[in-house]
Every structure is written in C-alpha cells, then in structure tokens.
Design an enzyme around this catalytic site. Structure first.
Site, PDB file in Angstrom:
ATOM      1  N   TYR A  62     -19.317 -70.511 -40.658  1.00 18.00           N
ATOM      2  CA  TYR A  62     -19.881 -69.294 -41.380  1.00 18.00           C
ATOM      3  C   TYR A  62     -20.767 -68.590 -40.434  1.00 18.00           C
ATOM      4  O   TYR A  62     -21.124 -67.386 -40.788  1.00 18.00           O
ATOM      5  CB  TYR A  62     -20.835 -70.040 -42.534  1.00 18.00           C
ATOM      6  CG  TYR A  62     -19.740 -70.383 -43.738  1.00 18.00           C
ATOM      7  CD1 TYR A  62     -19.089 -69.364 -44.544  1.00 18.00           C
ATOM      8  CD2 TYR A  62     -19.285 -71.572 -44.031  1.00 18.00           C
ATOM      9  CE1 TYR A  62     -17.939 -69.737 -45.643  1.00 18.00           C
ATOM     10  CE2 TYR A  62     -18.388 -71.882 -44.751  1.00 18.00           C
ATOM     11  CZ  TYR A  62     -17.923 -70.925 -45.539  1.00 18.00           C
ATOM     12  OH  TYR A  62     -16.886 -71.405 -46.535  1.00 18.00           O
ATOM     13  N   ARG A  65     -18.741 -65.773 -39.189  1.00 12.62           N
ATOM     14  CA  ARG A  65     -18.695 -64.646 -39.985  1.00 12.62           C
ATOM     15  C   ARG A  65     -19.877 -63.931 -40.431  1.00 12.62           C
ATOM     16  O   ARG A  65     -19.891 -62.804 -40.722  1.00 12.62           O
ATOM     17  CB  ARG A  65     -18.080 -65.379 -41.507  1.00 12.62           C
ATOM     18  CG  ARG A  65     -16.660 -65.421 -41.552  1.00 12.62           C
ATOM     19  CD  ARG A  65     -16.115 -66.399 -42.279  1.00 12.62           C
ATOM     20  NE  ARG A  65     -14.815 -66.389 -41.731  1.00 12.62           N
ATOM     21  CZ  ARG A  65     -14.257 -67.145 -40.449  1.00 12.62           C
ATOM     22  NH1 ARG A  65     -15.182 -67.657 -39.662  1.00 12.62           N
ATOM     23  NH2 ARG A  65     -13.139 -66.756 -40.071  1.00 12.62           N
ATOM     24  N   HIS A 115     -19.417 -65.485 -55.965  1.00 14.49           N
ATOM     25  CA  HIS A 115     -19.086 -66.553 -54.851  1.00 14.49           C
ATOM     26  C   HIS A 115     -20.014 -66.585 -53.955  1.00 14.49           C
ATOM     27  O   HIS A 115     -19.868 -67.238 -52.821  1.00 14.49           O
ATOM     28  CB  HIS A 115     -17.697 -66.248 -54.364  1.00 14.49           C
ATOM     29  CG  HIS A 115     -16.476 -66.187 -55.089  1.00 14.49           C
ATOM     30  ND1 HIS A 115     -15.232 -66.139 -54.795  1.00 14.49           N
ATOM     31  CD2 HIS A 115     -16.390 -66.716 -56.300  1.00 14.49           C
ATOM     32  CE1 HIS A 115     -14.273 -66.437 -55.818  1.00 14.49           C
ATOM     33  NE2 HIS A 115     -15.058 -66.470 -56.580  1.00 14.49           N
ATOM     34  N   CYS A 123     -31.085 -75.178 -50.645  1.00 17.16           N
ATOM     35  CA  CYS A 123     -31.565 -76.404 -50.263  1.00 17.16           C
ATOM     36  C   CYS A 123     -30.664 -77.212 -51.004  1.00 17.16           C
ATOM     37  O   CYS A 123     -30.171 -77.176 -52.080  1.00 17.16           O
ATOM     38  CB  CYS A 123     -33.038 -76.292 -50.624  1.00 17.16           C
ATOM     39  SG  CYS A 123     -33.444 -78.143 -50.335  1.00 17.16           S
ATOM     40  N   CYS A 143     -35.207 -77.093 -45.639  1.00 14.07           N
ATOM     41  CA  CYS A 143     -36.032 -76.042 -46.676  1.00 14.07           C
ATOM     42  C   CYS A 143     -37.561 -76.016 -46.344  1.00 14.07           C
ATOM     43  O   CYS A 143     -38.085 -77.123 -46.352  1.00 14.07           O
ATOM     44  CB  CYS A 143     -35.756 -76.866 -48.049  1.00 14.07           C
ATOM     45  SG  CYS A 143     -36.609 -76.155 -49.193  1.00 14.07           S
ATOM     46  N   GLY A 181      -8.877 -54.605 -55.390  1.00 15.52           N
ATOM     47  CA  GLY A 181      -8.848 -55.271 -54.065  1.00 15.52           C
ATOM     48  C   GLY A 181      -8.803 -56.979 -54.120  1.00 15.52           C
ATOM     49  O   GLY A 181      -9.401 -57.587 -53.210  1.00 15.52           O
ATOM     50  N   SER A 183      -6.396 -60.257 -55.047  1.00 18.76           N
ATOM     51  CA  SER A 183      -5.063 -60.861 -55.361  1.00 18.76           C
ATOM     52  C   SER A 183      -4.907 -61.512 -56.816  1.00 18.76           C
ATOM     53  O   SER A 183      -3.831 -61.858 -57.131  1.00 18.76           O
ATOM     54  CB  SER A 183      -4.601 -62.073 -54.172  1.00 18.76           C
ATOM     55  OG  SER A 183      -5.686 -62.881 -54.332  1.00 18.76           O
ATOM     56  N   ASN A 207      -4.927 -51.741 -56.238  1.00 27.05           N
ATOM     57  CA  ASN A 207      -4.700 -52.991 -54.973  1.00 27.05           C
ATOM     58  C   ASN A 207      -3.580 -52.436 -54.345  1.00 27.05           C
ATOM     59  O   ASN A 207      -2.825 -51.384 -54.753  1.00 27.05           O
ATOM     60  CB  ASN A 207      -4.399 -54.485 -55.749  1.00 27.05           C
ATOM     61  CG  ASN A 207      -4.685 -55.451 -54.744  1.00 27.05           C
ATOM     62  OD1 ASN A 207      -5.739 -55.399 -54.098  1.00 27.05           O
ATOM     63  ND2 ASN A 207      -3.649 -56.264 -54.569  1.00 27.05           N
ATOM     64  N   LEU A 208      -3.591 -52.619 -52.979  1.00 29.33           N
ATOM     65  CA  LEU A 208      -2.527 -52.440 -51.939  1.00 29.33           C
ATOM     66  C   LEU A 208      -1.139 -52.891 -52.776  1.00 29.33           C
ATOM     67  O   LEU A 208      -0.298 -51.924 -52.490  1.00 29.33           O
ATOM     68  CB  LEU A 208      -2.947 -53.112 -50.770  1.00 29.33           C
ATOM     69  CG  LEU A 208      -2.218 -52.602 -49.638  1.00 29.33           C
ATOM     70  CD1 LEU A 208      -2.605 -50.994 -49.440  1.00 29.33           C
ATOM     71  CD2 LEU A 208      -2.585 -53.305 -48.365  1.00 29.33           C
TER      72      LEU A 208
HETATM   73  N1  APR Z   1      -7.002 -51.860 -50.087  1.00 29.12           N
HETATM   74  C1  APR Z   1      -6.787 -52.566 -50.977  1.00 29.12           C
HETATM   75  N2  APR Z   1      -6.194 -53.515 -51.411  1.00 29.12           N
HETATM   76  C2  APR Z   1      -6.193 -54.389 -50.158  1.00 29.12           C
HETATM   77  C3  APR Z   1      -6.397 -53.621 -48.839  1.00 29.12           C
HETATM   78  C4  APR Z   1      -6.828 -52.397 -48.813  1.00 29.12           C
HETATM   79  N3  APR Z   1      -7.188 -52.050 -47.671  1.00 29.12           N
HETATM   80  N4  APR Z   1      -5.980 -54.825 -47.890  1.00 29.12           N
HETATM   81  C5  APR Z   1      -5.562 -55.968 -48.671  1.00 29.12           C
HETATM   82  N5  APR Z   1      -5.458 -55.742 -49.976  1.00 29.12           N
HETATM   83  C6  APR Z   1      -5.209 -56.421 -51.095  1.00 29.12           C
HETATM   84  C7  APR Z   1      -4.324 -57.573 -50.967  1.00 29.12           C
HETATM   85  O1  APR Z   1      -2.928 -57.007 -51.034  1.00 29.12           O
HETATM   86  C8  APR Z   1      -4.486 -58.902 -51.600  1.00 29.12           C
HETATM   87  O2  APR Z   1      -3.911 -58.678 -52.837  1.00 29.12           O
HETATM   88  O3  APR Z   1      -6.513 -57.144 -51.302  1.00 29.12           O
HETATM   89  C9  APR Z   1      -6.068 -58.580 -51.953  1.00 29.12           C
HETATM   90  C10 APR Z   1      -6.950 -59.544 -51.147  1.00 29.12           C
HETATM   91  O4  APR Z   1      -6.692 -60.875 -51.784  1.00 29.12           O
HETATM   92  P1  APR Z   1      -7.355 -62.202 -51.287  1.00 29.12           P
HETATM   93  O5  APR Z   1      -7.194 -62.273 -49.585  1.00 29.12           O
HETATM   94  O6  APR Z   1      -6.574 -63.307 -51.771  1.00 29.12           O
HETATM   95  O7  APR Z   1      -8.778 -62.048 -51.600  1.00 29.12           O
HETATM   96  P2  APR Z   1      -9.505 -62.126 -52.907  1.00 29.12           P
HETATM   97  O8  APR Z   1      -8.682 -61.925 -54.241  1.00 29.12           O
HETATM   98  O9  APR Z   1     -10.731 -61.564 -52.904  1.00 29.12           O
HETATM   99  O10 APR Z   1      -9.631 -63.835 -52.777  1.00 29.12           O
HETATM  100  C11 APR Z   1     -10.543 -64.155 -53.843  1.00 29.12           C
HETATM  101  O11 APR Z   1     -10.475 -66.598 -53.039  1.00 29.12           O
HETATM  102  O12 APR Z   1     -10.648 -67.901 -51.289  1.00 29.12           O
HETATM  103  C12 APR Z   1     -11.270 -67.380 -52.124  1.00 29.12           C
HETATM  104  O13 APR Z   1     -13.461 -67.314 -52.331  1.00 29.12           O
HETATM  105  C13 APR Z   1     -12.493 -66.559 -51.684  1.00 29.12           C
HETATM  106  O14 APR Z   1     -13.596 -64.866 -52.846  1.00 29.12           O
HETATM  107  C14 APR Z   1     -12.017 -65.224 -52.294  1.00 29.12           C
HETATM  108  C15 APR Z   1     -11.203 -65.515 -53.427  1.00 29.12           C
END
Ligand code: APR
Length: 240
Positions: A62, A65, A115, A123, A143, A181, A183, A207-208
């Site tokens: 982390y 990140r 999240h 803490c 803490c 955005g 999955s 979404n993409l």
């Molecule tokens: N524009 C739009 N969509 C996009 C882009 C973009 N430029 N790039 C990628 N994507 C899409 C991908 O096609 C995918 O479906 O964004 C989605 C990201 O999916 P994940 O990586 O699974 O992220 P997310 O859905 O936010 O994950 C949910 O999972 O691991 C945990 O805690 C983590 O908050 C996260 C949670």
C-alpha cells in the site's frame, strides 16, 4: 440514439464507480493482464490473514500505491470532471469502489468510498480512530489516541464494506443508477443494479467492455474509454 430513460423526471442519481474510471489517470485496474492483482496473491496483500502473516509486506504494497497516487503522474481525468459537473444539475451521489481521492480532487460533492481510502489509516484497537495518512506506513506507527497499531483504511477480502447504511438509503431515494468502469464481479456493489430493477428505476452501465451484469441494465455505453463515454453520458443526461 437517445433512449427515453434520459427524461426530465430524473432528479437524483446514484453513480457507482470502479477502477475503469481511474484507469486513464495512470492507476491500474485490478483484473486482466497487468492489473494490480496480476503478480500478487490477494490473500497476502488484501486479506486479514495476509496482514497477520506479514505486516511489512502489506504495508509496502500500500505504501507503493499511496506514493504513486500522490505523484505528479496521477491526476483526475475527463471522466472524473464530467461526473463532478453533474452536481450542478442533479442530486448526484457517487459510491466508489476506488480507494483513490480522484473524485474529490475533481470536485465531486458526495463521494462514498465503500472500499475505504488509501490516504487514511485506522487503529486496530478502535475502528473509529481514523487518521489522514500521506506518508509511508510501518509497524512502528501507532494510534495517537490509544497506542494501537495502525493499518491502511482499505477494505480487504472477507471484510465488511463501509457506509452500507448510507448507500442503502441512497439506493431507495435515487431516481436512476449508473455504473461506470467496474467489472461488476465484486459484491455488494454488483447487486445494486438488481435492486433498482426491482424498483423499476432506470439503470445505465458504462464500461470499456460488456460485463457479467450487462444484461440487467436498461442502457449501456460500451467500447469506449471512460474519458469519452462518461462525457457522452453527461451530454445525454443534459440533452446536449
Ligand atoms: N474506461 C472504462 N472502463 C475501463 C477502462 C477505461 N479506460 N479501462 C478498463 N476498464 C474496465 C475494464 O474493462 C473492467 O471491466 O474497468 C473494469 C475494471 O474492473 P476491475 O479491475 O475488476 O475493477 P473493479 O470493478 O473496480 O473492482 C472491484 O475488486 O479487487 C477488488 O477492491 C477491489 O475495488 C476493487 C473491486
């Protein structure tokens, strides 16, 4: 083509965002090749058992990140700004799975981080002792209120998401749901669309690519990056 769900009766909108919205701000998504989880075992870095086993590994994951998020290479993108602009026209509430602060930096008024938040710690002895945190975290950080060990304020697998009461209330009171955005693979965020369907309220997915939940949505914008499609969505809503 404009769909009749973008009508003038929409006053309040619940917007769920995921890693796809941050992707063009130079933050990796989680899944897929070169995603954050690629090369990392989530049970080591995003699970309470991993924290029990090796706190230094979790902190360093982390820390990397956090310092990246605060680096000049990461800034809000056009999708964040388009969503922030919608505050002027609607009661627009963002529920995000993202742990970045990019919606806030873009100026969005209401951002609920289900999240958690990479820029804060809490803490281990008292979940209410939460502190803003922008530097590296180590097992020598305690803490300031009670001396407990500090950990990153991020929800790990097997843990309860945050602010669910507020999110439930927004689900009940919002006129429209839009998912951007994500999955749609992670609960409970991926169950929100079904509740809107049961209430007969309009739902939009941006979404993409299509997701496992796409068939549940009334309207979808696919095939374009969020910096393009979220702006298109904003224009549809504002009838431009
Ligand atoms: N524009 C739009 N969509 C996009 C882009 C973009 N430029 N790039 C990628 N994507 C899409 C991908 O096609 C995918 O479906 O964004 C989605 C990201 O999916 P994940 O990586 O699974 O992220 P997310 O859905 O936010 O994950 C949910 O999972 O691991 C945990 O805690 C983590 O908050 C996260 C949670």
């Amino acid at each position: 083509m404009k769909n009749n769900i973008f009508n003038k009766n929409i006053k309040s909108i619940l917007c769920l965002t995921g890693a796809g919205v941050d992707a063009e701000s130079n933050i990796k998504t989680f899944r897929g090749s070169d995603g954050t989880w690629e090369g990392h075992d989530i049970y080591n870095v995003a699970h309470p058992d991993g924290w029990k086993r090796d706190k230094d590994l979790v902190n360093s994951f982390y820390n990397e990140r956090r310092s990246h998020l605060l680096s000049p290479s990461v800034k809000p993108n056009k999708a964040h700004y388009a969503l922030a602009e919608l505050d002027k026209y609607f009661e627009f509430n963002i529920v995000t799975q993202n742990i970045s602060d990019l919606h806030k930096r873009a100026g969005s008024k209401t951002v609920i981080q289900m999240h958690g938040n990479l820029l804060s710690v809490f803490c281990e002895n008292n979940r209410e002792h939460i502190f803003e945190w922008k530097k590296n975290l180590s097992t020598n950080d305690f803490c300031p209120k009670c001396g407990g060990l500090l950990r990153v304020n991020v929800v790990w697998f097997s843990e309860q998401v945050l602010h669910m009461d507020k999110i439930d209330e927004l689900i009940k009171t919002s006129d429209m749901f839009v998912s951007c955005g994500t999955s749609s693979l992670v609960a409970p965020a991926n169950t929100i669309v079904e509740i809107f369907k049961q209430m007969n309220k309009p739902t939009v997915e941006i979404n993409l690519e299509r997701t496992v939940s796409s068939d549940l949505f009334d309207y979808g914008l696919y095939g374009k990056p969020a910096t393009v499609s979220v702006v298109e969505f904003k224009n549809l809503l504002l009838d431009k």
